[in-house]
Design a protein around this motif. Structure first.
Motif, short mmCIF file in Angstrom:
data_model
loop_
_atom_site.label_atom_id
_atom_site.label_comp_id
_atom_site.label_asym_id
_atom_site.label_seq_id
_atom_site.Cartn_x
_atom_site.Cartn_y
_atom_site.Cartn_z
N ASP A 1 0.83 -1.20 0.00
CA ASP A 1 0.00 0.00 0.00
C ASP A 1 0.86 1.25 0.00
OD1 ASP A 1 -2.87 1.16 0.58
OD2 ASP A 1 -1.51 2.21 1.94
N TYR B 1 -4.83 1.09 9.41
CA TYR B 1 -3.51 1.68 9.47
C TYR B 1 -3.15 2.06 10.91
CZ TYR B 1 -5.75 6.43 9.03
OH TYR B 1 -6.49 7.58 9.19
N LYS C 1 -3.15 5.52 -3.43
CA LYS C 1 -4.21 6.45 -3.07
C LYS C 1 -3.97 7.79 -3.75
CE LYS C 1 -3.27 5.75 1.38
NZ LYS C 1 -2.51 4.47 1.41
N GLN D 1 -10.34 1.94 4.33
CA GLN D 1 -9.05 2.01 5.01
C GLN D 1 -9.13 3.09 6.08
OE1 GLN D 1 -4.40 3.17 4.12
NE2 GLN D 1 -5.50 2.05 2.52
N LEU D 2 -8.95 2.67 7.33
CA LEU D 2 -9.12 3.56 8.48
C LEU D 2 -8.13 3.17 9.57
CD1 LEU D 2 -12.96 3.16 8.40
CD2 LEU D 2 -11.87 5.38 8.11
N HIS E 1 -8.11 8.98 -0.95
CA HIS E 1 -7.33 9.13 0.28
C HIS E 1 -8.09 9.86 1.38
CE1 HIS E 1 -2.88 9.46 1.69
NE2 HIS E 1 -3.69 9.18 2.69
N SER F 1 -10.76 5.77 1.89
CA SER F 1 -10.06 5.98 3.14
C SER F 1 -10.49 7.31 3.76
CB SER F 1 -8.55 5.99 2.88
OG SER F 1 -7.81 6.10 4.08
N ASN F 2 -10.76 7.30 5.07
CA ASN F 2 -11.02 8.53 5.82
C ASN F 2 -12.23 9.30 5.33
OD1 ASN F 2 -8.46 8.14 7.29
ND2 ASN F 2 -7.48 8.75 5.37
N TRP G 1 -7.40 3.84 -3.99
CA TRP G 1 -8.13 4.41 -2.86
C TRP G 1 -8.35 5.91 -3.05
CZ3 TRP G 1 -9.50 1.14 1.13
CH2 TRP G 1 -8.77 -0.03 1.31
#
Length: 322
Positions: free
Chosen positions: A41, A221, A82, A179-180, A127, A153-154, A125
């Motif tokens: 990643d 993460y 990302k 993705q967090l 981001h 993510s986020n 991803w």
């Protein structure tokens, strides 16, 4: 769902080419493949804050050079990158970043493929969210890109759902992964752990429940608190200092002692028991080897129950139960 025919560990390449030199990066990548690792990643903005130029791209370039130097290895690994968080000018983040407009997405992705020296990626991803661009515009831009899957993510859950609904409406691939930040300890309400720069960056009960309901993967993460679980020189951040985590640490120490494992290894095994894929961003080979041993650790059902019950209330669960 996590494919357990390959190692579930993800190698996070954030600091490759900046704080981690190229030789060390290559050694970590080689060991990752040797141990059965698959997912690597990175991001187009890694790591602008540590680079001489103030821009990202170093991590992708290192991975691209490694792929070029290892003929055949591309068939053994999966590459995730990302976009959306690269600063427009040095020092302009977060006020001025590339964002997720259709034009920005197309340009950023093309540049990532060039740096990675690949013609497609296995997962792309988003981001961080971009409230100035409708998520529908971003999803439309993703539809034409050379990526096998897309993740978020986020982002808040409502944006993920809107994006998935629009993808289905236009016949495109919907987001299939989140993705967090996630770990065994839980931060105090209203706080963000160190290294989490996004309002919706910490895995919540709602996000976990949404992912489980829609069979989306969850990647975690900073699952090991940058080494604080096991390195006495790195205190556990204050955002985790509360009575619930005092009980959790006691349970973690007990299970680690029974298993003959480190705290961090038990955390990785616990995350996998919740269907969460952990990401490692270590800079040393022994850290990588320890993480592989952690994801291979098999905890008993009674041990997992004790870890879950340490601060359990009858009206709430730390993560969604199926």
């Amino acid at each position: 769902m996590i494919d357990m025919t390959q190692s579930p560990l993800v190698l996070g390449a954030m600091m490759f080419g900046t704080q981690i030199d190229e030789d060390t990066s290559f050694a970590l990548l080689d060991r990752f493949v040797e141990r059965g690792g698959q997912w690597i990643d990175t991001a187009n903005c890694y790591s602008f804050w540590a680079s001489d130029s103030g821009h990202g791209g170093a991590s992708e370039r290192v991975i691209g050079r490694w792929l070029a130097a290892r003929p055949g290895v591309r068939d053994r690994v999966k590459i995730a990158t990302k976009l959306g968080a690269e600063p427009v000018e040095p020092g302009s983040w977060p006020e001025r970043r590339e964002g997720l407009s259709a034009g920005a997405v197309a340009a950023a992705f093309a540049a990532s493929l060039e740096r990675l020296q690949v013609d497609r990626v296995d997962r792309l991803w988003l981001h961080m969210e971009d409230r100035s661009t409708p998520i529908e515009e971003t999803v439309g831009a993703l539809a034409g890109l050379a990526a096998d899957s897309f993740g978020v993510s986020n982002h808040p859950t409502w944006q993920v759902e809107r994006g998935r609904a629009h993808a289905r409406a236009i016949g495109a691939l919907p987001f299939d992964a989140l993705q967090l930040n996630a770990t065994y300890l839980r931060p105090r309400p209203g706080t963000l752990p160190p290294g989490v720069a996004h309002r919706f960056g910490v895995l919540s009960d709602e996000q976990a429940d949404y992912a489980a309901e829609h069979e989306m993967e969850v990647w975690a993460y900073t699952p090991l608190l940058s080494g604080a679980y096991d390195n006495p020189a790195k205190p556990i951040p204050q955002v985790y200092d509360h009575p619930g985590n005092t009980a959790r640490l006691q349970a973690l120490d007990a299970v680690a002692g029974e298993a003959g494992a480190t705290r961090g290894q038990v955390v990785l095994a616990w995350l996998l028991s919740r269907g969460i894929r952990p990401m490692l961003g270590g800079s040393k080979l022994y850290q990588l080897d320890s993480a592989f041993d952690g994801v291979d650790l098999k905890l008993g059902s009674e041990q997992l129950e004790r870890l879950d019950a340490a601060d359990h209330s009858p009206w709430a669960s730390p993560y969604a139960q199926r």
